[in-house]
Each structure stands twice: as structure tokens, then as C-alpha cells.
Design a protein around this motif. Structure first.
Motif, PDB file in Angstrom:
ATOM      1  N   LEU A   1       1.688 -62.539  84.227  1.00 49.79           N
ATOM      2  CA  LEU A   1       0.633 -63.904  83.954  1.00 49.79           C
ATOM      3  C   LEU A   1       1.872 -64.629  84.149  1.00 49.79           C
ATOM      4  O   LEU A   1       2.829 -65.005  83.947  1.00 49.79           O
ATOM      5  CB  LEU A   1       0.307 -63.965  82.669  1.00 49.79           C
ATOM      6  N   ARG A   2       0.808 -65.732  85.155  1.00 52.18           N
ATOM      7  CA  ARG A   2       1.374 -66.403  86.065  1.00 52.18           C
ATOM      8  C   ARG A   2       0.601 -68.106  85.542  1.00 52.18           C
ATOM      9  O   ARG A   2      -0.456 -68.089  85.882  1.00 52.18           O
ATOM     10  CB  ARG A   2       1.825 -66.823  86.897  1.00 52.18           C
ATOM     11  N   GLY A   3       1.261 -68.620  84.386  1.00 51.08           N
ATOM     12  CA  GLY A   3       0.514 -70.231  84.791  1.00 51.08           C
ATOM     13  C   GLY A   3      -0.137 -69.663  82.712  1.00 51.08           C
ATOM     14  O   GLY A   3       0.220 -69.085  82.257  1.00 51.08           O
ATOM     15  N   LEU A   4      -1.081 -71.219  82.653  1.00 53.65           N
ATOM     16  CA  LEU A   4      -1.898 -71.705  83.063  1.00 53.65           C
ATOM     17  C   LEU A   4      -1.182 -73.520  83.567  1.00 53.65           C
ATOM     18  O   LEU A   4      -0.928 -74.118  82.098  1.00 53.65           O
ATOM     19  CB  LEU A   4      -3.262 -72.115  82.629  1.00 53.65           C
ATOM     20  N   HIS A   5      -0.548 -73.665  84.944  1.00 56.56           N
ATOM     21  CA  HIS A   5      -0.016 -74.693  84.909  1.00 56.56           C
ATOM     22  C   HIS A   5      -0.652 -75.981  85.436  1.00 56.56           C
ATOM     23  O   HIS A   5      -1.882 -76.267  86.269  1.00 56.56           O
ATOM     24  CB  HIS A   5       1.540 -74.205  85.688  1.00 56.56           C
ATOM     25  N   TYR A   6      -0.499 -77.038  85.837  1.00 59.99           N
ATOM     26  CA  TYR A   6      -0.803 -78.820  86.003  1.00 59.99           C
ATOM     27  C   TYR A   6      -0.327 -79.436  86.092  1.00 59.99           C
ATOM     28  O   TYR A   6       0.663 -79.110  85.283  1.00 59.99           O
ATOM     29  CB  TYR A   6      -2.565 -78.973  85.149  1.00 59.99           C
TER      30      TYR A   6
ATOM     31  N   HIS B   1      -4.637 -74.498  86.436  1.00 58.72           N
ATOM     32  CA  HIS B   1      -4.422 -72.833  86.945  1.00 58.72           C
ATOM     33  C   HIS B   1      -3.604 -71.785  86.613  1.00 58.72           C
ATOM     34  O   HIS B   1      -2.666 -71.547  86.130  1.00 58.72           O
ATOM     35  CB  HIS B   1      -4.300 -73.079  88.800  1.00 58.72           C
ATOM     36  N   GLY B   2      -4.110 -70.983  86.645  1.00 59.04           N
ATOM     37  CA  GLY B   2      -3.238 -69.510  86.060  1.00 59.04           C
ATOM     38  C   GLY B   2      -3.740 -68.046  86.488  1.00 59.04           C
ATOM     39  O   GLY B   2      -5.415 -67.960  87.029  1.00 59.04           O
TER      40      GLY B   2
ATOM     41  N   TYR C   1      -1.698 -68.575  77.679  1.00 59.52           N
ATOM     42  CA  TYR C   1      -2.531 -67.620  78.143  1.00 59.52           C
ATOM     43  C   TYR C   1      -3.934 -67.169  76.699  1.00 59.52           C
ATOM     44  O   TYR C   1      -5.009 -67.589  76.292  1.00 59.52           O
ATOM     45  CB  TYR C   1      -2.662 -66.865  78.795  1.00 59.52           C
ATOM     46  N   ASN C   2      -3.488 -68.117  75.352  1.00 61.47           N
ATOM     47  CA  ASN C   2      -3.702 -67.399  74.114  1.00 61.47           C
ATOM     48  C   ASN C   2      -4.419 -68.320  73.622  1.00 61.47           C
ATOM     49  O   ASN C   2      -4.307 -68.600  72.312  1.00 61.47           O
ATOM     50  CB  ASN C   2      -3.360 -66.478  73.481  1.00 61.47           C
TER      51      ASN C   2
ATOM     52  N   LEU D   1       4.336 -68.647  77.778  1.00 62.51           N
ATOM     53  CA  LEU D   1       4.342 -68.734  76.905  1.00 62.51           C
ATOM     54  C   LEU D   1       4.403 -68.626  75.005  1.00 62.51           C
ATOM     55  O   LEU D   1       3.835 -69.267  74.130  1.00 62.51           O
ATOM     56  CB  LEU D   1       5.526 -66.982  76.128  1.00 62.51           C
ATOM     57  N   ASN D   2       5.499 -70.225  75.857  1.00 61.76           N
ATOM     58  CA  ASN D   2       6.073 -70.869  74.314  1.00 61.76           C
ATOM     59  C   ASN D   2       5.137 -72.306  74.361  1.00 61.76           C
ATOM     60  O   ASN D   2       5.365 -73.361  73.773  1.00 61.76           O
ATOM     61  CB  ASN D   2       7.016 -71.463  74.513  1.00 61.76           C
ATOM     62  N   TYR D   3       4.351 -72.877  75.548  1.00 66.95           N
ATOM     63  CA  TYR D   3       3.137 -74.197  75.557  1.00 66.95           C
ATOM     64  C   TYR D   3       2.129 -74.742  74.204  1.00 66.95           C
ATOM     65  O   TYR D   3       2.153 -73.632  73.585  1.00 66.95           O
ATOM     66  CB  TYR D   3       2.784 -74.376  76.419  1.00 66.95           C
ATOM     67  N   PRO D   4       2.320 -75.253  74.083  1.00 68.04           N
ATOM     68  CA  PRO D   4       2.550 -75.717  72.282  1.00 68.04           C
ATOM     69  C   PRO D   4       0.854 -75.554  72.046  1.00 68.04           C
ATOM     70  O   PRO D   4      -0.212 -75.603  73.662  1.00 68.04           O
ATOM     71  CB  PRO D   4       2.471 -77.120  72.242  1.00 68.04           C
TER      72      PRO D   4
END
Length: 182
Positions: free
Chosen positions: A58-63, A118-119, A147-148, A169-172
């Protein structure tokens, strides 16, 4: 190219128009005039490539938090499950998402408008993705969405996620719309 509207305002799924002969085919996968004919102001400033060696990556989701980066994304090898979510607070499709399978076989690509995350998840090993982007990468503007996260609760990931970076995995938790502009 044929531009098909998606469930996100300003996002398009692009079908390449293949010119087939005994050698194979030829197709245009970007033309500034065709984008302008659709009302899309997209100037390429970078071309990037991503390679994932394992299925389930899994790559992303980035912006980018400045809302200026648009992308044209195409899978040139393998298969990916692609996810785009609209993070533009003033958009009629705010927090809606669009899901697509892109592959080396279907020759589809997507136009992701500025202000969307996007991811993708690789559905095959050895997947390659090419991106045309409209803004230079700025690490200080990089943001992400897990992602979750609860705003993606209805996304059904087609296979288990095997590989994900600690950062992704650790984005808030997403806090709309404040998080977008921080």
C-alpha cells in the motif's frame, strides 16, 4: 483519449484510444490540447515512477497541503487498486472517494485534480506506476490519510495489506477541513 467523469468532481478516468495493427498498437497517453478541451489546465512539471516488488503493498494516501498538485496516474506493469478521495472543503464531492483498477492490460489512467488524496494497493508483484504531476514535490507540504481512517470506512480493500510504511500507517485521524490547511 476518452475522458470519463468519475464520482469525484473534476476527476476523470481516461481510456486510451488504441490504433491497432499487426505490430500491436499505438496510443496517446497525454495531450495538453485534449486536456484543455476538457477545461483542465494541466502542465506537467515532473514525471515520477513507483515500483513495488510485492503484492499487497500500500502506498498512500498522499496529498500536498497547498492544493496545487494534480496528477495523471497510469499502471504500466502489474495491477493496482487505486483510491482517490476529495479533500477540498468547498467541493460538491468533499470526502467522497473513487475506486479504480488500473493495469498494464486495461491501459486506463486517471486524472486526479488538485486537492485530492491518492493511494493504491498492488494486486500483483512487480507493479510499476507512472505519474505526471503539475507541481514540484515539496516535503514540507506532504500530508497523508491513513487507509483505515474512518472517512474511508466503506472502502473494501480487495486483498490484505502486506506492506505499508510506518509514515503511511501512522497518519493522524482526518479532521476535516482543518487538517487540510495545516
Amino acid at each position: 483519449m476518452k475522458f470519463r467523469k468519475t464520482s469525484i468532481d473534476g476527476m476523470y478516468l481516461l481510456d486510451l484510444e488504441e490504433r491497432v495493427d499487426t505490430r500491436g498498437f499505438f496510443a496517446r497517453n497525454f495531450c495538453i490540447n485534449e486536456f484543455r478541451d476538457q477545461g483542465i489546465d494541466f502542465t506537467v512539471v515532473q514525471s515520477n515512477m513507483s515500483y513495488s516488488k510485492q503484492k499487497g503493498t500500500l502506498r498512500g494516501l498522499h496529498y500536498q497541503s497547498d492544493c496545487k498538485e494534480a496528477k495523471v496516474v497510469r499502471c504500466t506493469r502489474g495491477v493496482i487498486f487505486d483510491v482517490v478521495i476529495d479533500l477540498r472543503p468547498n467541493s460538491v464531492t468533499f470526502l467522497q472517494y473513487d475506486l479504480n483498477e488500473l493495469s498494464e492490460f486495461n491501459h486506463k489512467e486517471i486524472y486526479v485534480p488538485p486537492g485530492c488524496a491518492h493511494g493504491f494497493l498492488t494486486l500483483e508483484a512487480d507493479s510499476e506506476i507512472n505519474y505526471l504531476v503539475s507541481a514540484m514535490y515539496s516535503p514540507e507540504l506532504e500530508k497523508g490519510l491513513r487507509y483505515n481512517d474512518t472517512i474511508l470506512k466503506d472502502v473494501q480493500w480487495p486483498i490484505p495489506i502486506q506492506i505499508i510504511t510506518e509514515k503511511d500507517l501512522n497518519y493522524p485521524d482526518y479532521d476535516a477541513p482543518l487538517m487540510y490547511y495545516q
